[in-house]
Design an enzyme around this catalytic site. Structure first.
Site, PDB file in Angstrom:
ATOM      1  N   LYS A  66      38.814  54.930  28.156  1.00 42.72           N
ATOM      2  CA  LYS A  66      39.352  53.755  27.457  1.00 42.72           C
ATOM      3  C   LYS A  66      40.519  53.140  28.232  1.00 42.72           C
ATOM      4  O   LYS A  66      41.557  52.774  27.672  1.00 42.72           O
ATOM      5  CB  LYS A  66      39.766  54.110  26.034  1.00 42.72           C
ATOM      6  CG  LYS A  66      38.646  54.694  25.184  1.00 42.72           C
ATOM      7  CD  LYS A  66      39.057  54.864  23.748  1.00 42.72           C
ATOM      8  CE  LYS A  66      37.960  55.569  22.929  1.00 42.72           C
ATOM      9  NZ  LYS A  66      36.630  55.008  23.123  1.00 42.72           N
ATOM     10  N   HIS A  98      41.205  33.521  57.520  1.00 46.30           N
ATOM     11  CA  HIS A  98      41.281  33.433  56.067  1.00 46.30           C
ATOM     12  C   HIS A  98      41.607  32.042  55.521  1.00 46.30           C
ATOM     13  O   HIS A  98      41.446  31.788  54.326  1.00 46.30           O
ATOM     14  CB  HIS A  98      42.355  34.423  55.582  1.00 46.30           C
ATOM     15  CG  HIS A  98      42.099  34.988  54.230  1.00 46.30           C
ATOM     16  ND1 HIS A  98      41.507  34.268  53.222  1.00 46.30           N
ATOM     17  CD2 HIS A  98      42.370  36.210  53.701  1.00 46.30           C
ATOM     18  CE1 HIS A  98      41.422  35.021  52.142  1.00 46.30           C
ATOM     19  NE2 HIS A  98      41.937  36.203  52.406  1.00 46.30           N
ATOM     20  N   TYR A 111      51.057  42.718  45.037  1.00 51.28           N
ATOM     21  CA  TYR A 111      50.366  41.453  44.778  1.00 51.28           C
ATOM     22  C   TYR A 111      48.907  41.710  44.452  1.00 51.28           C
ATOM     23  O   TYR A 111      48.229  42.432  45.164  1.00 51.28           O
ATOM     24  CB  TYR A 111      50.501  40.596  46.036  1.00 51.28           C
ATOM     25  CG  TYR A 111      49.700  39.321  46.112  1.00 51.28           C
ATOM     26  CD1 TYR A 111      48.332  39.340  46.339  1.00 51.28           C
ATOM     27  CD2 TYR A 111      50.332  38.095  46.009  1.00 51.28           C
ATOM     28  CE1 TYR A 111      47.603  38.179  46.445  1.00 51.28           C
ATOM     29  CE2 TYR A 111      49.609  36.914  46.126  1.00 51.28           C
ATOM     30  CZ  TYR A 111      48.249  36.965  46.334  1.00 51.28           C
ATOM     31  OH  TYR A 111      47.533  35.794  46.443  1.00 51.28           O
ATOM     32  N   LYS A 161      34.189  53.274  38.133  1.00 51.94           N
ATOM     33  CA  LYS A 161      34.782  52.615  36.982  1.00 51.94           C
ATOM     34  C   LYS A 161      34.217  53.134  35.656  1.00 51.94           C
ATOM     35  O   LYS A 161      34.894  53.050  34.626  1.00 51.94           O
ATOM     36  CB  LYS A 161      34.596  51.104  37.071  1.00 51.94           C
ATOM     37  CG  LYS A 161      33.205  50.598  36.760  1.00 51.94           C
ATOM     38  CD  LYS A 161      33.224  49.077  36.633  1.00 51.94           C
ATOM     39  CE  LYS A 161      31.874  48.552  36.183  1.00 51.94           C
ATOM     40  NZ  LYS A 161      31.879  47.093  36.014  1.00 51.94           N
ATOM     41  N   SER A 218      41.475  50.328  31.595  1.00 52.80           N
ATOM     42  CA  SER A 218      41.004  49.234  32.445  1.00 52.80           C
ATOM     43  C   SER A 218      40.886  49.708  33.890  1.00 52.80           C
ATOM     44  O   SER A 218      41.874  50.175  34.472  1.00 52.80           O
ATOM     45  CB  SER A 218      41.979  48.061  32.381  1.00 52.80           C
ATOM     46  OG  SER A 218      41.784  47.185  33.468  1.00 52.80           O
ATOM     47  N   PRO A 219      39.695  49.625  34.503  1.00 55.28           N
ATOM     48  CA  PRO A 219      39.565  50.024  35.916  1.00 55.28           C
ATOM     49  C   PRO A 219      40.511  49.268  36.838  1.00 55.28           C
ATOM     50  O   PRO A 219      41.086  49.852  37.761  1.00 55.28           O
ATOM     51  CB  PRO A 219      38.099  49.722  36.232  1.00 55.28           C
ATOM     52  CG  PRO A 219      37.405  49.805  34.918  1.00 55.28           C
ATOM     53  CD  PRO A 219      38.389  49.267  33.923  1.00 55.28           C
ATOM     54  N   ASP A 220      40.667  47.976  36.588  1.00 58.48           N
ATOM     55  CA  ASP A 220      41.574  47.197  37.429  1.00 58.48           C
ATOM     56  C   ASP A 220      42.992  47.739  37.344  1.00 58.48           C
ATOM     57  O   ASP A 220      43.635  48.035  38.353  1.00 58.48           O
ATOM     58  CB  ASP A 220      41.546  45.738  37.008  1.00 58.48           C
ATOM     59  CG  ASP A 220      42.699  44.952  37.606  1.00 58.48           C
ATOM     60  OD1 ASP A 220      42.776  44.887  38.842  1.00 58.48           O
ATOM     61  OD2 ASP A 220      43.537  44.434  36.839  1.00 58.48           O
ATOM     62  N   SER A 257      35.372  55.341  30.418  1.00 60.56           N
ATOM     63  CA  SER A 257      35.126  56.370  29.406  1.00 60.56           C
ATOM     64  C   SER A 257      36.433  56.919  28.843  1.00 60.56           C
ATOM     65  O   SER A 257      36.464  57.475  27.749  1.00 60.56           O
ATOM     66  CB  SER A 257      34.297  57.516  29.998  1.00 60.56           C
ATOM     67  OG  SER A 257      35.085  58.328  30.862  1.00 60.56           O
ATOM     68  N   THR A 292      43.201  31.066  44.684  1.00 60.70           N
ATOM     69  CA  THR A 292      43.712  32.267  44.019  1.00 60.70           C
ATOM     70  C   THR A 292      45.108  32.025  43.487  1.00 60.70           C
ATOM     71  O   THR A 292      45.821  31.103  43.912  1.00 60.70           O
ATOM     72  CB  THR A 292      43.774  33.476  44.980  1.00 60.70           C
ATOM     73  OG1 THR A 292      44.667  33.175  46.050  1.00 60.70           O
ATOM     74  CG2 THR A 292      42.407  33.823  45.504  1.00 60.70           C
TER      75      THR A 292
END
Length: 632
Positions: free
Chosen positions: A426, A344, A452, A419, A428-430, A424, A465
């Site tokens: 209303k 990484h 995190y 998502k 946030s998917p995140d 739908s 990041t």
């Protein structure tokens, strides 16, 4: 690329979702890195406010008050914080990216735990059904040809220039993916980057722990044909029928242990030449033998392939058939498993995902037969193994087998919804996914997880990041309400929505800090750093209490990956993003129960595990609760 999935493996909880490519436009002349803005230093007050917000869920009222007083003193006029802030501002003026070197060293090169499991992600390609070694090698030759085609396009600047909105992103990580290797050293490792003046023309193939240097460029300077690559692979297999000493397993060791072994190996001129060939090659190709007992006992093909790409199965599997320090290792199993593991340090997942997309697309197309070129035959790379190194190898086997045994994983495709359903409602998917992870961790350990979430900073020169801290007082309240048998569905849904809103608002604040640039323009949407790694038992303002230390230990390395960050400025600063639908999730994240909160009309079963309606009880793996790392 929805069938591919990335496995990022922290110590307690892992999340697996398919990469989603950032909108890109082809360009033959990508912008120079110097044309990108520099990463700004956040104001001290904002840093302290964010710090206090992030630690609040983990301390009691008395501890919070003490910390607030220390933070106020730290940030007072003429205080230590103000002096350190000036030093940071000065560093930012004199460097292209004030954080880049610190981040690389602290987050990766100085991290002493093994790269296996703790750091190296594993990725899985679509599975191919095969029934012979011939088909295994044919599959490998096709992937190698596709990777070389990607290298050619990279060298000729034909890789898509990625953008967020109208703003180009830093593309330097792409040029560190092929040909880079991590070199062990005591206290801090090093990175050996590709030599532009003498670029590598070879790969290294590993079979039965035996390494081969394989030239993949012909005498005219271009890659050889797929047929010629296949011939090279057959030669390697023919010359490695006996199992060689498992030197490769040393790369799975604690970094200081591996550094000592590497130093001893390097004292031999023969070993030094072998190490040089491995460290400078474009990538490794691992032709694996029979699967390990853990892989054979896996509940499904997803999990078996994931374990193979993550650690190779330990000493009884194919872990010695690796070189875990190499940035890219393609792995080919005897049952059609195909994937890679990557070190990484030099790059995030996005360049790897783009390369994987290219390989999958290349392999799905027909390509004209290339003319045969003259090339060198494979060269066997034999290690001289001294008695002292043999002892280190035996200890490495024991240590890796403990780590493999300690890792529990269950991977499957979640097809219940994605998502679009979440949007739908209303939400946030995140933020929805982050709250699922928070709830899962709280259910397992009865404490909030120091969770995190990555946010990309490639909008800036040398950007990689930054950190979003997903745990909040609202997320803790949500988890507690979910576990409260007396709470109604409406109460649970209300705390879920409140927690999601708090996370989304916090993420937006992290991103939307206006900073004045030298060109006197106001550039919004800059990322704000989260907390850096600190010495064990320490906070920026003093030692941890026993209570805090216990919680830190319980929740170390909990890391989530997010879907598209839904805030007004996502186009300029987007967290690390994966697929448009949740395809691979932890079983404990069980979005089925959350969905029932949002649609009470559906049947309401009190599933013991999230997602239980998708996994029948008799098919669920047994979970060892005593294990330090619990995976589903």
């Amino acid at each position: 690329m929805s069938r591919n999935f990335l496995l990022k493996l922290p110590s307690k909880v892992c999340s697996t979702m398919a990469p989603n490519i950032i909108n890109a436009r082809f360009s033959t002349s990508p912008p120079k890195a110097s044309a990108l803005p520099r990463l700004p230093v956040p104001p001290l007050k904002i840093t302290l406010d964010r710090y206090l917000r992030s630690i609040k869920p983990f301390v009691n009222a008395e501890e919070l008050k003490v910390t607030e007083n220390l933070a106020a003193k730290f940030g007072s006029a003429g205080g230590v914080g103000e002096k350190l802030q000036k030093l940071l501002d000065e560093r930012a003026k004199n460097t292209e990216n004030w954080l880049a070197d610190w981040w690389l060293n602290t987050a990766y090169l100085e991290f002493r735990a093994p790269v296996v499991v703790f750091s190296n992600p594993g990725l899985v390609f679509p599975r191919k059904e095969i029934s012979s070694v011939k088909e295994q090698l044919s599959n490998a030759s096709q992937v190698i040809a596709a990777a070389l085609d990607f290298k050619v396009k990279l060298d000729s600047n034909e890789i898509a220039q990625e953008k967020m909105g109208p703003h180009p992103l830093d593309m330097s990580q792409y040029f560190k993916v092929l040909g880079t290797c991590r070199i062990p050293a005591e206290k801090r490792d090093k990175l050996r980057l590709p030599n532009d003046k003498d670029p590598a023309k070879h790969i290294v193939v590993v079979h039965n722990n035996q390494f081969f240097k394989v030239n993949v460029y012909g005498n005219h300077g271009g890659p050889i044909s797929q047929g010629q690559i296949l011939g090279q692979l057959k030669d390697c297999i023919h010359d490695s029928q006996e199992v060689a000493p498992p030197v490769g397993i040393l790369t799975s060791e604690h970094r200081d242990n591996w550094a000592k072994a590497h130093k001893i190996l390097s004292q031999s001129p023969q070993n030094k030449a072998v190490l040089d060939a491995i460290e400078t090659c474009l990538f490794l190709v691992c032709i694996d033998g029979p699967p390990s007992p853990d892989e054979r006992a896996a509940p499904n093909q997803f999990t078996s392939a994931a374990l193979k790409m993550t650690h190779g199965g330990g000493s009884r599997g194919n872990s010695a058939n690796r070189w875990f320090d190499k940035t890219i290792q393609f792995v080919f199993g005897p049952d059609g498993e195909v994937g890679l593991t990557y070190e990484h340090s030099p790059a995030e997942g996005q360049p790897i995902a783009v390369m994987m997309d290219h390989i999958v697309n290349y392999c799905a197309q027909r390509h004209p037969q290339q003319p045969a070129l003259r090339y060198a035959k494979p060269q066997i790379l034999n290690f001289e193994v001294a008695n002292e190194v043999s002892g280190m190898i035996e200890q490495a086997k024991i240590n890796l087998d403990k780590l493999v045994e300690d890792l529990e994983m269950y991977s499957f495709a979640f097809t219940g919804y994605g998502k679009e359903y979440i949007k739908s409602q209303k939400l946030s998917p995140d933020s929805y996914v982050q709250m699922g992870i928070q709830y899962a961790f709280f259910r397992l350990h009865n404490v909030p997880g120091a969770h995190y979430e990555s946010a990309a900073t490639r909008r800036f020169i040398h950007g990689r990041t930054e950190t979003i801290r997903s745990c909040s007082s609202e997320s803790v309240k949500f988890a507690q309400t979910m576990l409260n048998g007396a709470a109604s569905a409406n109460e649970k849904a209300a705390t879920l929505r409140n927690a999601i809103k708090a996370h989304k608002d916090y993420a937006t604040l992290v991103i939307c800090i206006p900073v004045k640039q030298t060109n006197k323009k106001i550039l919004k949407n800059y990322g704000i750093p989260g907390s850096c790694r600190r010495r064990r038992g320490q906070t920026p303002f003093g030692p941890q209490t026993d209570r805090c230390r216990k919680r830190n230990r319980a929740s170390r390395f909990v890391q989530g990956r997010c879907l598209h960050q839904e805030h007004p400025h996502a186009a300029l600063h987007q967290p690390s993003c994966w697929s448009s639908r949740i395809t691979h999730v932890l079983r404990t994240l069980g979005y089925g129960r959350l969905r029932m909160l949002l649609q009470p009309s559906q049947q309401r079963h009190d599933f013991r595990h999230f997602g239980a309606q998708l996994v029948p009880r008799n098919e669920r793996p047994q979970i060892r609760r005593s294990s330090r790392r619990v995976f589903y």
